[in-house]
Design a protein around this motif. Structure first.
Motif, PDB file in Angstrom:
ATOM      1  N   THR A 142     -29.347   1.753 115.169  1.00 32.26           N
ATOM      2  CA  THR A 142     -28.483   2.516 114.179  1.00 32.26           C
ATOM      3  C   THR A 142     -28.323   2.158 113.042  1.00 32.26           C
ATOM      4  N   SER A 143     -28.584   2.777 112.105  1.00 34.98           N
ATOM      5  CA  SER A 143     -27.781   2.082 110.451  1.00 34.98           C
ATOM      6  C   SER A 143     -25.813   3.005 110.374  1.00 34.98           C
ATOM      7  N   LEU A 144     -25.363   2.316 110.403  1.00 35.93           N
ATOM      8  CA  LEU A 144     -24.580   2.464 110.213  1.00 35.93           C
ATOM      9  C   LEU A 144     -23.288   3.465 109.058  1.00 35.93           C
ATOM     10  N   TRP A 145     -24.091   3.048 108.362  1.00 40.44           N
ATOM     11  CA  TRP A 145     -23.621   4.292 106.788  1.00 40.44           C
ATOM     12  C   TRP A 145     -24.967   5.327 106.550  1.00 40.44           C
ATOM     13  N   PHE A 146     -25.643   5.416 106.831  1.00 38.07           N
ATOM     14  CA  PHE A 146     -27.195   6.360 106.891  1.00 38.07           C
ATOM     15  C   PHE A 146     -27.268   7.439 107.524  1.00 38.07           C
ATOM     16  N   ASP A 147     -27.405   6.867 109.106  1.00 39.97           N
ATOM     17  CA  ASP A 147     -28.048   7.958 109.743  1.00 39.97           C
ATOM     18  C   ASP A 147     -27.124   8.488 110.658  1.00 39.97           C
ATOM     19  N   ARG A 148     -27.657   9.793 111.274  1.00 39.89           N
ATOM     20  CA  ARG A 148     -26.146  10.223 112.272  1.00 39.89           C
ATOM     21  C   ARG A 148     -25.975  10.293 113.015  1.00 39.89           C
ATOM     22  N   TRP A 149     -24.675   9.849 113.211  1.00 36.94           N
ATOM     23  CA  TRP A 149     -24.429   9.142 114.894  1.00 36.94           C
ATOM     24  C   TRP A 149     -23.055  10.356 115.744  1.00 36.94           C
TER      25      TRP A 149
ATOM     26  N   GLN B   5     -34.051  17.352 104.031  1.00 40.70           N
ATOM     27  CA  GLN B   5     -33.416  16.559 105.633  1.00 40.70           C
ATOM     28  C   GLN B   5     -32.059  17.162 106.035  1.00 40.70           C
ATOM     29  N   LEU B   6     -32.403  17.170 107.080  1.00 45.71           N
ATOM     30  CA  LEU B   6     -31.983  18.189 107.821  1.00 45.71           C
ATOM     31  C   LEU B   6     -30.628  17.211 109.200  1.00 45.71           C
ATOM     32  N   GLU B   7     -29.924  18.054 109.816  1.00 45.54           N
ATOM     33  CA  GLU B   7     -28.847  17.532 110.622  1.00 45.54           C
ATOM     34  C   GLU B   7     -29.102  17.490 111.716  1.00 45.54           C
ATOM     35  N   PHE B   8     -30.357  18.167 112.394  1.00 46.90           N
ATOM     36  CA  PHE B   8     -30.165  17.690 113.650  1.00 46.90           C
ATOM     37  C   PHE B   8     -30.512  16.771 114.204  1.00 46.90           C
ATOM     38  N   PHE B   9     -31.244  15.148 113.926  1.00 46.85           N
ATOM     39  CA  PHE B   9     -31.871  14.831 114.297  1.00 46.85           C
ATOM     40  C   PHE B   9     -30.684  13.527 114.033  1.00 46.85           C
ATOM     41  N   TRP B  10     -30.479  12.821 115.990  1.00 49.78           N
ATOM     42  CA  TRP B  10     -29.140  11.932 115.849  1.00 49.78           C
ATOM     43  C   TRP B  10     -29.162  10.796 116.364  1.00 49.78           C
ATOM     44  N   SER B  11     -28.336   9.285 115.962  1.00 47.67           N
ATOM     45  CA  SER B  11     -28.938   8.213 117.205  1.00 47.67           C
ATOM     46  C   SER B  11     -28.131   8.643 118.117  1.00 47.67           C
ATOM     47  N   ASP B  12     -29.082   8.435 119.926  1.00 49.54           N
ATOM     48  CA  ASP B  12     -27.990   7.962 121.020  1.00 49.54           C
ATOM     49  C   ASP B  12     -27.825   6.678 121.163  1.00 49.54           C
ATOM     50  N   ILE B  13     -26.322   6.605 120.960  1.00 53.40           N
ATOM     51  CA  ILE B  13     -25.848   5.262 120.866  1.00 53.40           C
ATOM     52  C   ILE B  13     -25.955   4.243 122.440  1.00 53.40           C
ATOM     53  N   GLY B  14     -26.892   3.328 121.539  1.00 55.48           N
ATOM     54  CA  GLY B  14     -26.699   2.373 123.246  1.00 55.48           C
ATOM     55  C   GLY B  14     -26.120   0.982 122.633  1.00 55.48           C
ATOM     56  N   ASN B  15     -26.666   0.299 122.585  1.00 53.42           N
ATOM     57  CA  ASN B  15     -26.464  -1.174 121.896  1.00 53.42           C
ATOM     58  C   ASN B  15     -26.203  -0.893 120.439  1.00 53.42           C
TER      59      ASN B  15
ATOM     60  N   ASP C 289     -19.698  13.252 113.489  1.00 54.02           N
ATOM     61  CA  ASP C 289     -19.807  14.688 112.549  1.00 54.02           C
ATOM     62  C   ASP C 289     -19.272  14.186 111.133  1.00 54.02           C
ATOM     63  N   LEU C 290     -18.632  13.126 111.144  1.00 52.09           N
ATOM     64  CA  LEU C 290     -18.559  12.012 109.445  1.00 52.09           C
ATOM     65  C   LEU C 290     -19.849  12.017 109.074  1.00 52.09           C
ATOM     66  N   CYS C 291     -20.522  11.772 109.671  1.00 58.31           N
ATOM     67  CA  CYS C 291     -21.645  10.417 109.224  1.00 58.31           C
ATOM     68  C   CYS C 291     -22.402  12.113 107.803  1.00 58.31           C
ATOM     69  N   PRO C 292     -22.640  11.169 106.898  1.00 59.98           N
ATOM     70  CA  PRO C 292     -23.102   9.535 107.003  1.00 59.98           C
ATOM     71  C   PRO C 292     -22.097   9.034 106.481  1.00 59.98           C
ATOM     72  N   LEU C 293     -21.573   8.046 106.866  1.00 54.48           N
ATOM     73  CA  LEU C 293     -20.640   7.033 106.595  1.00 54.48           C
ATOM     74  C   LEU C 293     -20.926   6.905 104.771  1.00 54.48           C
ATOM     75  N   SER C 294     -22.181   6.975 104.308  1.00 56.07           N
ATOM     76  CA  SER C 294     -22.026   5.878 102.550  1.00 56.07           C
ATOM     77  C   SER C 294     -21.342   7.162 102.025  1.00 56.07           C
ATOM     78  N   SER C 295     -21.356   8.589 102.527  1.00 57.20           N
ATOM     79  CA  SER C 295     -19.460   8.752 101.498  1.00 57.20           C
ATOM     80  C   SER C 295     -18.546   8.703 101.408  1.00 57.20           C
ATOM     81  N   TYR C 296     -18.146   8.175 102.306  1.00 56.25           N
ATOM     82  CA  TYR C 296     -17.037   7.028 102.137  1.00 56.25           C
ATOM     83  C   TYR C 296     -17.390   6.195 101.374  1.00 56.25           C
ATOM     84  N   VAL C 297     -18.480   5.177 101.655  1.00 54.22           N
ATOM     85  CA  VAL C 297     -17.730   3.874 100.795  1.00 54.22           C
ATOM     86  C   VAL C 297     -19.253   3.506 100.056  1.00 54.22           C
TER      87      VAL C 297
END
Length: 314
Positions: A35-42, A21-31, A44-52
């Motif tokens: 984009t997964s709230l917990w698992f995608d990178r969007w 898994q690489l940190e280079f693929f990020w979601s460019d947020i539109g609507n 600097d704190l992502c993935p949020l699944s590491s906190y919740v």
């Protein structure tokens, strides 16, 4: 160049290259709907699944399938109040403005944090290891180079050919000290410096052909030839182009002759190798474009190439 595999990790989409898994693929947020709230990178704190944890998600009416659009309202985060003390990091996120008319996109994140549409060039520049730039790279890598000859020159500059002096070092570990002399002249120990072009066989070829590259004054030592050519390596003049081709082509055929003797016991006189070198360079010159003038015509005449047989550079 790369094998890409898109998989589902829990509910979030993750991009993998060669299984890592690489940190280079990020979601460019539109609507925010893809984009997964917990698992995608969007962020600097992502993935949020590491906190919740999934259990905490379910307790507050969310799930592992939740998207960003579910917790952003009017550019503000709508986190459960119970998480304010338990998961304060979520309240440190900067406000996010969604665009209802734009879909989320997966993009490549550069080292400076900017997002770009993916290309293999971006991936290569991000993942490759970088060494110190050499002074001779322009000498061997160019649009006029013959690829296999350029690769051979690269090996020579890096002293990576399996010459007998290198093989001796490998054999020291096994206790064998047998060392073969040069198979071209049967005199000195075979080494990079000897083969290119201090050996009497290779030096004869060099001395016979060097004038065709405007290098009559350069003695048969690889480092001396390189020292003369490196400051001129970026020049597009016919004389310099031919000089670079000549150095690389002679080296290629010298090594080819060495291998023919080493593996097949086949011998060719230097005169025959010279003809092969000249013919190969003449063939390459026919494919190049030159800005024609009297000087270029004289150079082509020396290679027995009629000026009308080559392409003109407009």
């Amino acid at each position: 160049m790369f094998l890409f595999r898109r998989t589902l990790v829990g509910a979030g989409e993750s991009y993998l290259i060669s299984g890592l898994q690489l940190e280079f693929f990020w979601s460019d947020i539109g609507n925010g709907e893809k984009t997964s709230l917990w698992f995608d990178r969007w962020c600097d704190l992502c993935p949020l699944s590491s906190y919740v944890s999934p259990r905490q998600m379910n307790q507050e009416g969310l799930s592992i399938f939740s998207t960003i659009s579910e917790v952003v309202h009017d550019s503000s985060w709508d986190w459960p109040e119970a998480w304010r003390d338990d998961i304060p990091v979520l309240y440190q996120l900067r406000p996010l403005r969604l665009n209802p008319y734009k879909s989320d996109e997966i993009k490549w994140r550069n080292e400076d944090g900017s997002l770009e549409s993916f290309s293999t060039r971006l991936a290569w520049n991000a993942l490759r290891s970088r060494g110190q730039e050499t002074s001779w790279h322009n000498l061997i890598w160019s649009s006029v180079s013959i690829p296999r000859h350029a690769f051979m020159s690269w090996l020579i500059f890096r002293r990576k050919l399996s010459t007998q002096d290198r093989i001796q070092v490998w054999n020291l570990a096994s206790g064998s000290l047998n060392l073969m002399c040069c198979l071209l002249c049967y005199k000195d120990v075979e080494s990079h410096n000897h083969l290119f072009f201090e050996c009497s066989y290779s030096n004869q070829i060099w001395c016979s052909l060097r004038s065709k590259g405007g290098m009559s004054h350069i003695q048969g030592k690889w480092d001396d030839i390189a020292t003369w050519l490196i400051p001129r390596a970026t020049s597009k003049s016919a004389r310099v182009v031919i000089a670079k081709l000549l150095m690389a082509t002679i080296a290629y055929y010298i090594w080819q002759e060495r291998n023919a003797r080493f593996f097949k016991n086949q011998l060719r006189p230097p005169e025959k190798v010279e003809k092969l070198i000249v013919n190969r360079i003449r063939l390459k010159l026919h494919s190049l474009k030159f800005k024609m003038n009297d000087r270029v015509r004289r150079i082509l005449d020396d290679w027995k190439i009629a000026s009308e047989d080559v392409r003109m550079d407009d």
